[in-house]
Motif scaffolding. Structure first.
Motif, PDB file in Angstrom:
ATOM      1  N   GLY A  18      32.753  50.343  42.944  1.00 26.45           N
ATOM      2  CA  GLY A  18      34.116  49.961  42.592  1.00 26.45           C
ATOM      3  C   GLY A  18      34.835  49.218  43.701  1.00 26.45           C
ATOM      4  N   VAL A  21      41.374  49.450  44.529  1.00 28.90           N
ATOM      5  CA  VAL A  21      41.997  49.806  45.814  1.00 28.90           C
ATOM      6  C   VAL A  21      41.283  50.962  46.488  1.00 28.90           C
ATOM      7  CG1 VAL A  21      44.362  48.943  45.854  1.00 28.90           C
ATOM      8  CG2 VAL A  21      43.841  50.953  44.515  1.00 28.90           C
ATOM      9  N   SER A  22      40.737  51.899  45.698  1.00 32.03           N
ATOM     10  CA  SER A  22      40.039  53.036  46.321  1.00 32.03           C
ATOM     11  C   SER A  22      38.830  52.555  47.102  1.00 32.03           C
ATOM     12  CB  SER A  22      39.540  54.022  45.256  1.00 32.03           C
ATOM     13  OG  SER A  22      40.596  54.708  44.692  1.00 32.03           O
ATOM     14  N   ASP A  43      30.818  46.055  42.176  1.00 33.32           N
ATOM     15  CA  ASP A  43      31.805  46.160  41.088  1.00 33.32           C
ATOM     16  C   ASP A  43      31.338  45.362  39.881  1.00 33.32           C
ATOM     17  OD1 ASP A  43      35.065  47.007  41.075  1.00 33.32           O
ATOM     18  OD2 ASP A  43      34.373  45.663  39.484  1.00 33.32           O
ATOM     19  N   ASN A  44      31.639  45.889  38.697  1.00 42.62           N
ATOM     20  CA  ASN A  44      31.191  45.201  37.484  1.00 42.62           C
ATOM     21  C   ASN A  44      32.117  44.057  37.065  1.00 42.62           C
ATOM     22  OD1 ASN A  44      33.270  46.834  36.728  1.00 42.62           O
ATOM     23  ND2 ASN A  44      32.224  47.836  35.043  1.00 42.62           N
ATOM     24  N   GLN A  45      33.260  43.909  37.759  1.00 42.31           N
ATOM     25  CA  GLN A  45      34.176  42.829  37.364  1.00 42.31           C
ATOM     26  C   GLN A  45      33.988  41.610  38.267  1.00 42.31           C
ATOM     27  OE1 GLN A  45      38.252  43.761  36.432  1.00 42.31           O
ATOM     28  NE2 GLN A  45      37.843  45.949  36.519  1.00 42.31           N
ATOM     29  N   TRP A  51      42.301  48.092  38.201  1.00 42.38           N
ATOM     30  CA  TRP A  51      43.450  47.932  37.290  1.00 42.38           C
ATOM     31  C   TRP A  51      44.564  47.091  37.898  1.00 42.38           C
ATOM     32  CZ3 TRP A  51      42.273  48.294  32.623  1.00 42.38           C
ATOM     33  CH2 TRP A  51      41.374  49.246  32.170  1.00 42.38           C
ATOM     34  N   PRO A  73      49.452  48.114  37.509  1.00 45.90           N
ATOM     35  CA  PRO A  73      50.568  48.610  38.317  1.00 45.90           C
ATOM     36  C   PRO A  73      51.385  47.485  38.932  1.00 45.90           C
ATOM     37  CG  PRO A  73      48.451  49.272  39.261  1.00 45.90           C
ATOM     38  CD  PRO A  73      48.153  48.500  38.045  1.00 45.90           C
ATOM     39  N   THR A  75      54.699  48.582  40.982  1.00 45.66           N
ATOM     40  CA  THR A  75      55.589  49.074  42.044  1.00 45.66           C
ATOM     41  C   THR A  75      54.964  50.268  42.755  1.00 45.66           C
ATOM     42  OG1 THR A  75      56.722  50.377  40.358  1.00 45.66           O
ATOM     43  CG2 THR A  75      57.783  48.331  41.029  1.00 45.66           C
ATOM     44  N   ILE A 295      26.832  49.371  37.935  1.00 45.80           N
ATOM     45  CA  ILE A 295      25.848  50.380  38.330  1.00 45.80           C
ATOM     46  C   ILE A 295      25.575  51.266  37.121  1.00 45.80           C
ATOM     47  CG2 ILE A 295      25.390  52.318  39.902  1.00 45.80           C
ATOM     48  CD1 ILE A 295      25.430  49.438  41.146  1.00 45.80           C
ATOM     49  N   SER A 327      34.869  55.284  40.290  1.00 50.15           N
ATOM     50  CA  SER A 327      35.174  55.054  38.868  1.00 50.15           C
ATOM     51  C   SER A 327      35.870  56.268  38.264  1.00 50.15           C
ATOM     52  CB  SER A 327      33.903  54.836  38.058  1.00 50.15           C
ATOM     53  OG  SER A 327      32.860  54.372  38.839  1.00 50.15           O
ATOM     54  N   PRO A 511      47.458  59.903  40.154  1.00 56.66           N
ATOM     55  CA  PRO A 511      46.789  58.676  39.718  1.00 56.66           C
ATOM     56  C   PRO A 511      47.341  57.389  40.340  1.00 56.66           C
ATOM     57  CG  PRO A 511      48.388  59.356  38.082  1.00 56.66           C
ATOM     58  CD  PRO A 511      48.495  60.340  39.207  1.00 56.66           C
ATOM     59  N   VAL A 513      48.619  54.352  43.060  1.00 56.95           N
ATOM     60  CA  VAL A 513      47.948  53.585  44.116  1.00 56.95           C
ATOM     61  C   VAL A 513      48.067  54.308  45.476  1.00 56.95           C
ATOM     62  CG1 VAL A 513      47.952  51.377  45.352  1.00 56.95           C
ATOM     63  CG2 VAL A 513      48.220  51.408  42.868  1.00 56.95           C
TER      64      VAL A 513
HETATM   65  C1  FAD Z   1      48.408  50.439  32.856  1.00 53.56           C
HETATM   66  C2  FAD Z   1      48.472  51.072  34.205  1.00 53.56           C
HETATM   67  C3  FAD Z   1      49.657  51.011  34.946  1.00 53.56           C
HETATM   68  C4  FAD Z   1      49.727  51.602  36.210  1.00 53.56           C
HETATM   69  N1  FAD Z   1      50.896  51.519  36.932  1.00 53.56           N
HETATM   70  C5  FAD Z   1      50.958  52.024  38.192  1.00 53.56           C
HETATM   71  C6  FAD Z   1      52.120  51.814  39.029  1.00 53.56           C
HETATM   72  O1  FAD Z   1      53.108  51.166  38.632  1.00 53.56           O
HETATM   73  N2  FAD Z   1      52.100  52.331  40.282  1.00 53.56           N
HETATM   74  C7  FAD Z   1      51.012  53.005  40.778  1.00 53.56           C
HETATM   75  O2  FAD Z   1      51.049  53.459  41.932  1.00 53.56           O
HETATM   76  N3  FAD Z   1      49.893  53.177  40.028  1.00 53.56           N
HETATM   77  C8  FAD Z   1      49.834  52.712  38.757  1.00 53.56           C
HETATM   78  N4  FAD Z   1      48.682  52.847  38.007  1.00 53.56           N
HETATM   79  C9  FAD Z   1      47.519  53.518  38.602  1.00 53.56           C
HETATM   80  C10 FAD Z   1      46.701  52.520  39.442  1.00 53.56           C
HETATM   81  O3  FAD Z   1      46.255  51.494  38.616  1.00 53.56           O
HETATM   82  C11 FAD Z   1      45.544  53.262  40.093  1.00 53.56           C
HETATM   83  O4  FAD Z   1      46.068  54.084  41.125  1.00 53.56           O
HETATM   84  C12 FAD Z   1      44.518  52.347  40.736  1.00 53.56           C
HETATM   85  O5  FAD Z   1      44.051  51.369  39.863  1.00 53.56           O
HETATM   86  C13 FAD Z   1      43.336  53.210  41.194  1.00 53.56           C
HETATM   87  O6  FAD Z   1      42.422  52.399  41.855  1.00 53.56           O
HETATM   88  P1  FAD Z   1      40.885  52.788  41.895  1.00 53.56           P
HETATM   89  O7  FAD Z   1      40.236  51.835  42.793  1.00 53.56           O
HETATM   90  O8  FAD Z   1      40.765  54.231  42.185  1.00 53.56           O
HETATM   91  O9  FAD Z   1      40.365  52.653  40.393  1.00 53.56           O
HETATM   92  P2  FAD Z   1      40.255  51.391  39.452  1.00 53.56           P
HETATM   93  O10 FAD Z   1      41.460  50.556  39.557  1.00 53.56           O
HETATM   94  O11 FAD Z   1      39.880  51.951  38.121  1.00 53.56           O
HETATM   95  O12 FAD Z   1      39.019  50.574  40.052  1.00 53.56           O
HETATM   96  C14 FAD Z   1      37.694  51.011  39.880  1.00 53.56           C
HETATM   97  C15 FAD Z   1      36.783  49.802  39.942  1.00 53.56           C
HETATM   98  O13 FAD Z   1      35.442  50.250  39.782  1.00 53.56           O
HETATM   99  C16 FAD Z   1      34.765  49.414  38.862  1.00 53.56           C
HETATM  100  N5  FAD Z   1      33.684  50.213  38.253  1.00 53.56           N
HETATM  101  C17 FAD Z   1      33.810  51.333  37.511  1.00 53.56           C
HETATM  102  N6  FAD Z   1      32.591  51.789  37.144  1.00 53.56           N
HETATM  103  C18 FAD Z   1      31.684  50.940  37.677  1.00 53.56           C
HETATM  104  C19 FAD Z   1      30.260  50.870  37.652  1.00 53.56           C
HETATM  105  N7  FAD Z   1      29.508  51.773  37.000  1.00 53.56           N
HETATM  106  N8  FAD Z   1      29.655  49.852  38.314  1.00 53.56           N
HETATM  107  C20 FAD Z   1      30.383  48.930  38.994  1.00 53.56           C
HETATM  108  N9  FAD Z   1      31.730  48.950  39.042  1.00 53.56           N
HETATM  109  C21 FAD Z   1      32.378  49.940  38.398  1.00 53.56           C
HETATM  110  C22 FAD Z   1      35.852  49.018  37.875  1.00 53.56           C
HETATM  111  O14 FAD Z   1      35.540  47.841  37.170  1.00 53.56           O
HETATM  112  C23 FAD Z   1      37.028  48.804  38.823  1.00 53.56           C
HETATM  113  O15 FAD Z   1      37.041  47.500  39.336  1.00 53.56           O
HETATM  114  C24 FAD Z   1      48.587  52.278  36.735  1.00 53.56           C
HETATM  115  C25 FAD Z   1      47.401  52.342  35.978  1.00 53.56           C
HETATM  116  C26 FAD Z   1      47.333  51.748  34.738  1.00 53.56           C
HETATM  117  C27 FAD Z   1      46.044  51.819  33.951  1.00 53.56           C
END
Ligand code: FAD
Length: 534
Positions: A18, A21-22, A43-45, A51, A73, A75, A295, A327, A511, A513
């Motif tokens: 992934g 941001v994580s 990453d698959n994208q 998000w 997201p 803010t 993956i 993920s 959940p 950022v």
């Molecule tokens: C509609 C919406 C609105 C939001 N609004 C806010 C906000 O205003 N403020 C805020 O703080 N937070 C908000 N959030 C939460 C915020 O989006 C998350 O905190 C953030 O996206 C988490 O990041 P992440 O990297 O953990 O996960 P993700 O953003 O889910 O990233 C995971 C990545 O891993 C990739 N991946 C997953 N599985 C696989 C695999 N098997 N192989 C390869 N790649 C893979 C995915 O494609 C993705 O690119 C919102 C979320 C959503 C859905």
């Protein structure tokens, strides 16, 4: 607290699933602590940020002008310690001028709720104010609220030893009218979790309530009795120790940022993952980002004692000393083929999907003057046939941005930018076809904007519309989630030892950022082994 994970050997390798941001912040922090490690992010994208998606289009109604809308997201909460880490990262990377603030007394900090009469009512920012009076005594949402609050301290306190839903807790504390849950808090849960307050765990999403009841016997009493917690935040203590060259400045920054209810980033929140990815590519020869690779399986190679990942692209196989999975838990079941115990646990994971509708109209502000603000949320007391969770007034937020550091305010022409969030728990039983029916959801949004904000048909037709489904975008924090996630982590640990870490939204404190960044910080420090040296 998560146990420390063993450090990886010198010049070892780490795989990160992934580039949201994580994954990116985990790689960034780990690379700073252990530049010897070879880190591969998969990453698959085709893009960074998961998000976080600040999408730009050319507006055909405005001479092809470029416009950015957030499809995820937008803010950050100023009060979160994770936000201080984000802003410090912008400073360190020389891009602090992108950071924008919303002041607590400005228009964009006015928040509204949709009342049962289909009108918007302002949420008071102060306890004793005209808005409080209006909400409690004039609006249908205020019904039973005052009596619920006044009687709460006299209700018998019986903190449960087991988890319960937030709704059950509020019902226990504030009485059977359920006004606090149905009329107010359910709206906030729509805004953060897109989920049903009647299904969400109190222990996971609001442990403070549980602790306050336990300590003070009442939530209301605790408002008068509890002392401010002056302990420095554990994540900031670690950040200060391992990343901050000017000792202590992160605490000052955190105090400063608490003044702002919200922060935003010029160019959109995706600037954060893009900036980190650019820095890693430019300055960290040991970090690689592979895109468009999903993956599909994770196995232990008994001979090498390492973890093998297989991607769907040309059947590429990677082997690492350690793997970090970021993920959503609901999406990783298939990685663990043949591991029945782990798969069985992962089958319990659930998510909610949201439908995001962006509306943009150039040269005109259609949000009524008296309703200018951050936007509005919909409490569950509403019948809500349209399945609306809330509407964000992006243009009001952007027009009220003030640079965090000295600088000019951005002068903007008038325009309207709104995001409607629909779906969440309301669409869990809807067919894929219905969920993906963009025409239906855009038409629904048009009728909602006419009813709630009185936007004219012409203005709606002249606007630009974007439709996005954030499919399984947010994990559902069901009752006993903490127990479930601990159980899953111990199953993974008993199978793979310390070679696999679970990160991301499903395993962070929350959940948002800032929450997931704090989790990545914690995991990178633990994996690096710097703590074991002391
Ligand atoms: C509609 C919406 C609105 C939001 N609004 C806010 C906000 O205003 N403020 C805020 O703080 N937070 C908000 N959030 C939460 C915020 O989006 C998350 O905190 C953030 O996206 C988490 O990041 P992440 O990297 O953990 O996960 P993700 O953003 O889910 O990233 C995971 C990545 O891993 C990739 N991946 C997953 N599985 C696989 C695999 N098997 N192989 C390869 N790649 C893979 C995915 O494609 C993705 O690119 C919102 C979320 C959503 C859905």
């Amino acid at each position: 607290m998560i146990n420390s994970i063993a450090k990886v050997k010198c010049n070892g390798s780490v795989g990160v699933i992934g580039s949201g941001v994580s994954g990116l912040t985990f790689a960034y922090f780990l690379n700073k602590l252990r530049p010897d490690l070879r880190i591969t992010i998969l990453d698959n994208q085709h893009k960074n940020g998961g998000w976080l998606y600040s999408y730009t289009f050319k507006d055909e109604n405005d001479n092809g002008k470029e416009v950015m809308v957030e499809k995820g997201p937008r803010t950050l909460r100023g009060a979160s310690p994770g936000t201080a880490i984000i802003i410090d990262t912008f400073e360190k990377m020389g891009q602090i001028e992108k950071v924008q603030t919303i002041e607590s007394n400005c228009t964009a900090n006015r928040k509204f709720l949709l009342s049962t009469n289909d009108k918007l009512v302002q949420v008071p920012n102060k306890l004793f104010s005209m808005n409080t009076f209006n909400l409690l005594f004039k609006d249908p949402l205020g019904k039973n609220v005052l009596s619920s609050v006044l009687f709460e301290p006299f209700r018998k306190s019986k903190p449960l030893t087991k988890d319960e839903t937030v709704h059950e807790f509020l019902s226990r504390r504030f009485g059977p009218s359920n006004a606090i849950s149905n009329n107010f808090l359910s709206a906030i849960y729509h805004g953060i979790y897109a989920d049903d307050i009647k299904k969400i765990s109190l222990e996971k999403t609001n442990p403070a309530f549980y602790n306050l009841e336990k300590q003070h016997g009442s939530i209301i009493k605790s408002l008068f009795n509890s002392k401010a917690n002056n302990e420095p935040n554990e994540f900031l203590v670690k950040y200060d120790k391992y990343f901050n060259s000017e000792n202590g400045s992160i605490f000052k920054l955190h105090t400063q940022l608490k003044e702002f209810p919200m922060l935003g980033i010029l160019g959109g929140l995706q600037s954060l993952p893009n900036m980190i990815a650019d820095q890693l590519i430019k300055n960290s020869p040991n970090v690689h980002i592979q895109r468009n690779e999903e993956i599909v399986s994770l196995n232990e190679n008994k001979k090498t004692n390492r973890i093998t990942l297989q991607s769907n692209k040309d059947k590429n196989t990677y082997e690492f000393d350690h793997v970090m999975i970021t993920s959503n838990p609901m999406k990783i079941k298939n990685l663990f083929e043949g591991e029945d115990d782990i798969k069985k646990e992962l089958e319990k994971a659930k998510s909610v999907s949201t439908i995001l509708i962006n509306y943009y109209l150039p040269n005109k502000d259609v949000i009524p003057k008296n309703l200018q603000g951050f936007g509005y949320l919909v409490p569950q007391i509403n019948e809500n046939k349209e399945k609306l969770l809330g509407v964000i007034f992006d243009s009001v937020i952007e027009k009220n941005f003030k640079p965090f550091e000295e600088g000019e305010n951005i002068l903007v022409n008038d325009y309207t930018k709104l995001t409607l969030m629909l779906g969440g728990h309301y669409i869990e039983n809807l067919s894929e076809n219905k969920i993906n029916d963009s025409k239906y959801w855009i038409n629904t949004s048009k009728s909602l904007l006419t009813r709630h904000l009185n936007v004219s048909k012409t203005d709606l037709e002249n606007g630009h519309w974007e439709f996005t489904v954030a499919k399984n975008g947010l994990p559902r924090f069901f009752v006993n989630y903490t127990e479930w996630s601990n159980n899953l982590k111990s199953l993974i640990s008993s199978k793979y030892g310390d070679k696999v870490t679970m990160g991301g939204m499903g395993f962070a404190k929350g959940p948002g950022v800032p929450d997931v960044i704090m989790k990545s910080l914690h995991d990178s420090i633990a994996l690096s082994g710097v703590e074991n040296k002391e």
